[in-house]
Design an enzyme around this catalytic site. Structure first.
Site, PDB file in Angstrom:
ATOM      1  N   THR A 147      -3.867  -9.406  23.435  1.00 15.95           N
ATOM      2  CA  THR A 147      -2.893  -8.379  24.065  1.00 15.95           C
ATOM      3  C   THR A 147      -2.866  -8.237  25.744  1.00 15.95           C
ATOM      4  O   THR A 147      -1.869  -8.379  26.106  1.00 15.95           O
ATOM      5  CB  THR A 147      -3.176  -6.993  23.604  1.00 15.95           C
TER       6      THR A 147
ATOM      7  N   TRP B 240       0.805  -1.141   0.156  1.00 18.46           N
ATOM      8  CA  TRP B 240       0.072  -0.103   0.124  1.00 18.46           C
ATOM      9  C   TRP B 240       0.828   1.219  -0.012  1.00 18.46           C
ATOM     10  O   TRP B 240       0.444   2.393   0.207  1.00 18.46           O
ATOM     11  CB  TRP B 240      -0.922   0.141   1.382  1.00 18.46           C
TER      12      TRP B 240
ATOM     13  N   GLY C  30      -8.604 -11.285  14.458  1.00 20.78           N
ATOM     14  CA  GLY C  30      -8.780 -10.696  15.962  1.00 20.78           C
ATOM     15  C   GLY C  30      -9.335  -9.130  16.204  1.00 20.78           C
ATOM     16  O   GLY C  30      -9.404  -8.420  15.200  1.00 20.78           O
TER      17      GLY C  30
ATOM     18  N   CYS D 185      23.126   3.657  11.942  1.00 20.10           N
ATOM     19  CA  CYS D 185      22.001   4.623  11.819  1.00 20.10           C
ATOM     20  C   CYS D 185      22.651   6.120  11.519  1.00 20.10           C
ATOM     21  O   CYS D 185      23.638   6.583  12.050  1.00 20.10           O
ATOM     22  CB  CYS D 185      21.363   4.590  13.257  1.00 20.10           C
TER      23      CYS D 185
ATOM     24  N   CYS E 289      15.523   1.888  14.232  1.00 22.87           N
ATOM     25  CA  CYS E 289      15.216   2.078  15.687  1.00 22.87           C
ATOM     26  C   CYS E 289      14.200   1.107  16.156  1.00 22.87           C
ATOM     27  O   CYS E 289      13.215   1.793  16.596  1.00 22.87           O
ATOM     28  CB  CYS E 289      14.937   3.591  15.870  1.00 22.87           C
TER      29      CYS E 289
ATOM     30  N   ASP F 189       2.538   6.945  17.063  1.00 28.71           N
ATOM     31  CA  ASP F 189       2.146   5.724  17.712  1.00 28.71           C
ATOM     32  C   ASP F 189       3.464   5.187  18.362  1.00 28.71           C
ATOM     33  O   ASP F 189       4.425   6.099  18.546  1.00 28.71           O
ATOM     34  CB  ASP F 189       1.910   4.823  16.531  1.00 28.71           C
TER      35      ASP F 189
ATOM     36  N   TYR G 194      -4.178   8.574  15.054  1.00 26.56           N
ATOM     37  CA  TYR G 194      -3.173   8.144  14.046  1.00 26.56           C
ATOM     38  C   TYR G 194      -3.550   7.807  12.921  1.00 26.56           C
ATOM     39  O   TYR G 194      -2.960   8.050  11.875  1.00 26.56           O
ATOM     40  CB  TYR G 194      -2.500   6.727  14.686  1.00 26.56           C
TER      41      TYR G 194
ATOM     42  N   GLU H  73      -4.697   0.693   7.300  1.00 27.43           N
ATOM     43  CA  GLU H  73      -4.495   1.235   8.545  1.00 27.43           C
ATOM     44  C   GLU H  73      -5.166   0.269   9.735  1.00 27.43           C
ATOM     45  O   GLU H  73      -4.796  -0.059  10.647  1.00 27.43           O
ATOM     46  CB  GLU H  73      -4.900   2.556   8.702  1.00 27.43           C
TER      47      GLU H  73
ATOM     48  N   GLN I 203      -2.647  -3.462  15.698  1.00 18.31           N
ATOM     49  CA  GLN I 203      -2.632  -4.653  16.417  1.00 18.31           C
ATOM     50  C   GLN I 203      -2.313  -5.940  15.833  1.00 18.31           C
ATOM     51  O   GLN I 203      -2.540  -6.842  16.098  1.00 18.31           O
ATOM     52  CB  GLN I 203      -3.801  -4.752  17.603  1.00 18.31           C
ATOM     53  N   THR I 204      -1.746  -5.741  14.473  1.00 20.32           N
ATOM     54  CA  THR I 204      -1.565  -6.882  13.543  1.00 20.32           C
ATOM     55  C   THR I 204      -0.292  -6.823  12.986  1.00 20.32           C
ATOM     56  O   THR I 204      -0.046  -5.722  12.415  1.00 20.32           O
ATOM     57  CB  THR I 204      -2.894  -7.018  12.608  1.00 20.32           C
TER      58      THR I 204
ATOM     59  N   CYS J  53      21.824   0.850  15.641  1.00 17.51           N
ATOM     60  CA  CYS J  53      22.519   1.922  16.070  1.00 17.51           C
ATOM     61  C   CYS J  53      23.957   2.107  15.177  1.00 17.51           C
ATOM     62  O   CYS J  53      24.245   3.111  14.816  1.00 17.51           O
ATOM     63  CB  CYS J  53      22.988   2.322  17.424  1.00 17.51           C
TER      64      CYS J  53
END
Ligand code: SF4
Length: 354
Positions: free
Chosen positions: A307, A28, A85, A206, A196, A142, A124, A41, A46-47, A203
């Site tokens: 969760t 996407w 879920g 980075c 990150c 987020d 978000y 989105e 949560q997936t 790091c």
């Protein structure tokens, strides 16, 4: 002055990284259709991306437009959502699609505030749609974004505290590249997911390293700080798969709880593990099965991790001696239940019981 300089360096280097090194592929990515962005989105909340991708493609194929989704029957959409879920997402998705189809003539809203009004859409998701589809200057915030910002700017204020939320929202908006908000939001999301990262951030390679406070102070693993540790609870579900004349007792879960709108068998829930004998002796079982019934089989040890809770399930398949339909339940033909949407744990059972 120094903070403003740091903010400018952050944005500049992040965009440089995105232009030169960001190779994360998402189907996407670069999408401009607000319906598809919204769908991706909502599915990704949560997936994991790998799991969400398959569902996204399935949804787009079956419902290529928001109008098509709005016109689909509830059960069909829930069946397609099965296994993902957090079914309240699916319920909200349908509700928002129908609002767009009926109240907005099928046109996806184009302003941040009106996108935010859609059911199931929080700041978000609204920022993601507004920026990706219309390049509006709204920063996504987020867990990924908070982590990157907390580390780069060396902020040890809890990200889930009231003060922390306000501070990180403001900072996220401040460092947003307002001319290229779609690219910037994609960049920070990808950077948080691939460089990150929560564990073992990269790091050493980075580009932000020279200016990163957490790296310079050697506190990368201590940031971000969280105020609350979420207590996980355990629930034990004893499902009575009650059969009579080739039909099974089922119901749709309607209470404000997990798995809303999904189907299940007769449920006896306890807060600790029970032996089958203890279940047979319970009042709920006796009312259902009476004194005469046949236990066809017992399958135990099913587990589903959510969760904030762990569900342990056992299934006791019985043949009832006489017909009894408890309130809120119905009899469904055994052969037809595969058309219904069930929680994953029940599908696991059905698969094993075959
Ligand atoms: Fe994150 Fe490490 Fe880069 Fe700092 S140096 S931004 S902690 S990956």
């Amino acid at each position: 002055m120094k903070k403003a300089q740091n903010a400018a360096s952050f944005t500049q280097i992040l965009m440089l990284w995105h232009d030169k090194y960001n190779i994360r592929i998402m189907p996407w990515k670069g999408e401009k259709d607000p319906y598809k962005i919204w769908l991706s989105e909502i599915i990704l909340q949560q997936t994991r991306v790998e799991q969400g991708l398959e569902y996204f493609l399935r949804f787009i194929k079956k419902y290529p437009t928001v109008k098509k989704l709005a016109a689909a029957p509830d059960n069909e959409v829930f069946k397609l959502w099965e296994g993902l879920g957090y079914y309240s997402r699916c319920k909200n998705l349908l509700s928002a699609a129908r609002t767009i189809a009926t109240e907005m003539k099928g046109q996806f809203p184009e302003q941040y505030e009106s996108i935010l009004q859609l059911k199931g859409v929080g700041p978000y998701t609204a920022a993601a749609i507004a920026s990706f589809a219309y390049n509006l200057p709204y920063a996504v915030v987020d867990g990924n974004v908070n982590r990157v910002l907390a580390r780069f700017f060396g902020i040890d204020i809890a990200i889930d505290s009231t003060k922390g939320k306000a501070l990180f929202n403001e900072l996220a908006q401040q460092v947003l590249d307002k001319e290229r908000s779609a690219l910037y939001n994609q960049a920070i999301m990808d950077f948080g997911a691939t460089v990150c990262k929560p564990q073992l951030p990269l790091c050493n390679i980075c580009l932000l390293q020279k200016h990163c406070k957490a790296f310079l102070k050697n506190v990368v693993n201590e940031l971000p700080v969280k105020e609350k540790k979420i207590a996980k609870k355990h629930r034990w579900f004893y499902y009575i798969v009650a059969e009579y004349n080739n039909k099974l007792l089922i119901r749709k879960r309607t209470a404000k709880d997990i798995w809303q709108n999904l189907h299940e068998f007769v449920l006896i829930e306890t807060s600790s593990h029970q032996q089958p004998g203890e279940i047979y002796a319970s009042a709920a079982f006796k009312i259902l099965a009476g004194e005469k019934y046949t236990v066809l089989n017992i399958l135990e040890g099913f587990k589903q991790q959510l969760t904030h809770q762990t569900i342990h399930a056992s299934f006791i398949h019985i043949k009832m001696n006489k017909k009894y339909i408890p309130e809120g339940m119905e009899m469904a033909e055994k052969a037809a239940i595969s058309k219904l949407a069930f929680p994953r744990i029940i599908n696991d059972y059905l698969e094993k019981a075959k």
